[in-house]
Design a protein around this motif. Sequence first.
Motif, short mmCIF file in Angstrom:
data_model
loop_
_atom_site.label_atom_id
_atom_site.label_comp_id
_atom_site.label_asym_id
_atom_site.label_seq_id
_atom_site.Cartn_x
_atom_site.Cartn_y
_atom_site.Cartn_z
N SER A 232 0.82 -1.21 0.00
CA SER A 232 0.00 0.00 0.00
C SER A 232 0.85 1.27 0.00
N GLU A 233 2.11 1.16 0.41
CA GLU A 233 2.99 2.33 0.41
C GLU A 233 3.21 2.85 -1.01
N ILE A 234 3.15 1.98 -2.00
CA ILE A 234 3.33 2.41 -3.38
C ILE A 234 2.20 3.32 -3.83
N PHE A 235 0.99 3.06 -3.34
CA PHE A 235 -0.17 3.85 -3.75
C PHE A 235 -0.23 5.21 -3.05
N ASN A 236 0.63 5.42 -2.07
CA ASN A 236 0.75 6.73 -1.43
C ASN A 236 1.74 7.56 -2.26
N LEU A 237 1.28 8.03 -3.40
CA LEU A 237 2.16 8.65 -4.39
C LEU A 237 2.87 9.89 -3.86
N LYS A 238 2.20 10.65 -3.02
CA LYS A 238 2.80 11.89 -2.53
C LYS A 238 4.07 11.64 -1.73
N SER A 239 4.23 10.42 -1.23
CA SER A 239 5.39 10.13 -0.39
C SER A 239 6.66 9.84 -1.20
N TRP A 240 6.53 9.63 -2.54
CA TRP A 240 7.73 9.24 -3.27
C TRP A 240 7.85 9.75 -4.71
N VAL A 241 6.78 10.26 -5.33
CA VAL A 241 6.89 10.65 -6.75
C VAL A 241 7.54 12.01 -6.94
N GLY A 242 7.69 12.80 -5.89
CA GLY A 242 8.31 14.11 -6.03
C GLY A 242 7.29 15.19 -6.34
N LYS A 243 7.75 16.43 -6.31
CA LYS A 243 6.88 17.57 -6.61
C LYS A 243 6.59 17.64 -8.11
N ALA A 251 11.47 5.88 -8.11
CA ALA A 251 11.10 4.46 -8.01
C ALA A 251 10.78 4.11 -6.56
N MET A 252 9.92 3.12 -6.41
CA MET A 252 9.53 2.63 -5.08
C MET A 252 9.48 1.11 -5.15
N ILE A 253 10.12 0.45 -4.20
CA ILE A 253 10.12 -1.01 -4.18
C ILE A 253 9.78 -1.49 -2.78
N THR A 254 8.95 -2.53 -2.71
CA THR A 254 8.59 -3.16 -1.45
C THR A 254 8.89 -4.65 -1.56
N LEU A 255 8.48 -5.40 -0.57
CA LEU A 255 8.82 -6.82 -0.55
C LEU A 255 8.18 -7.59 -1.71
N HIS A 256 7.00 -7.14 -2.18
CA HIS A 256 6.29 -7.89 -3.22
C HIS A 256 5.79 -6.99 -4.35
N ALA A 257 6.41 -5.85 -4.56
CA ALA A 257 5.97 -4.95 -5.63
C ALA A 257 7.06 -3.94 -5.96
N VAL A 258 6.95 -3.36 -7.17
CA VAL A 258 7.87 -2.32 -7.60
C VAL A 258 7.11 -1.35 -8.49
N ALA A 259 7.48 -0.07 -8.44
CA ALA A 259 6.81 0.93 -9.27
C ALA A 259 7.77 2.05 -9.60
N ILE A 260 7.49 2.74 -10.72
CA ILE A 260 8.27 3.90 -11.14
C ILE A 260 7.32 5.03 -11.52
N ASN A 261 7.84 6.25 -11.51
CA ASN A 261 7.07 7.40 -11.96
C ASN A 261 8.02 8.50 -12.41
#
Length: 295
Positions: A232-243, A251-261
Amino acid sequence: MGKRMRREKSICCCNSPLAGFSWYEEDIWTEIAKHLDGKSLVMLGTTNKWFHCLIMEDSIWKFACLRDLQLPEPQHTFLNWIKLYASAFDGSHSFMFRQREKHIDWMRIGAFFLDSPIALLAEKLNCPLKMPQGENLGKTLESCGFCILNNIKTGIWIADLQLVRCPVCDLNTCDGTMQTLDARHIELFLSEGYRDGSWEYQIIGSHDIKKHADGASAGIFDIKHLNDSSTSEIFNLKSWVGKPNDWQPKAMITLHAVAINTNLQENEGLHVKYQAMKAGPDGEVVSLRISQQLL
């Protein structure tokens, strides 16, 4: 007056704390080796035959690999951890083996687990993600911005962010660049079918977003762990995608997922392409790509 007799000191035996210490204590050096990086382990192994035999222990490289990938003990058993470590940390990426002339730059994101053989590939990082019933893959991509893929090879996966030149995107009108979320099973580069070129990427879906896009996003999720708190941390976009005016890829990576923006300036939309590589015609999926380029 006679001379005074000088008292002689007796010679004492050595009480060094290293007395009786064996420099070739396997348990001690095995523990020391766990604190060394790959390069230092190789250098230690060249010292002499005893250290070479010690460093070739698979358990040492397993510990080093999981430590440097920042992953816990896997459920699956892998063979030859020293080769897995080398393929993960020797600077290799997928475009070194194919389309090298198209490659511009890359960034290692990290490693994650796919515990189940079902993965969700998404270009929209909205939560919750709901799969509509009765739609084919093409319509699902257009309406929802994600798809579900079966027969994924479970285990450790490594994710990179790639930047490549067009026309690798197959669009004749594009002379720009393409962003790709590139994920692979940790054993892929050791597989003969990949190295000899017999395994190829296949397009499993593509579509156009014909309107302004605030950012180019992509994510790969283990469907079994989609509702985990870490995911669920990946879906909290404000915490990692930047201004909004930060154009650097994130990029954001967790134990069972990865995402980029990557935040985008004014544009007319995106072309999105999904690709998968199988270990042979009927084999498991061993690599995934989500590519995006401006229209």
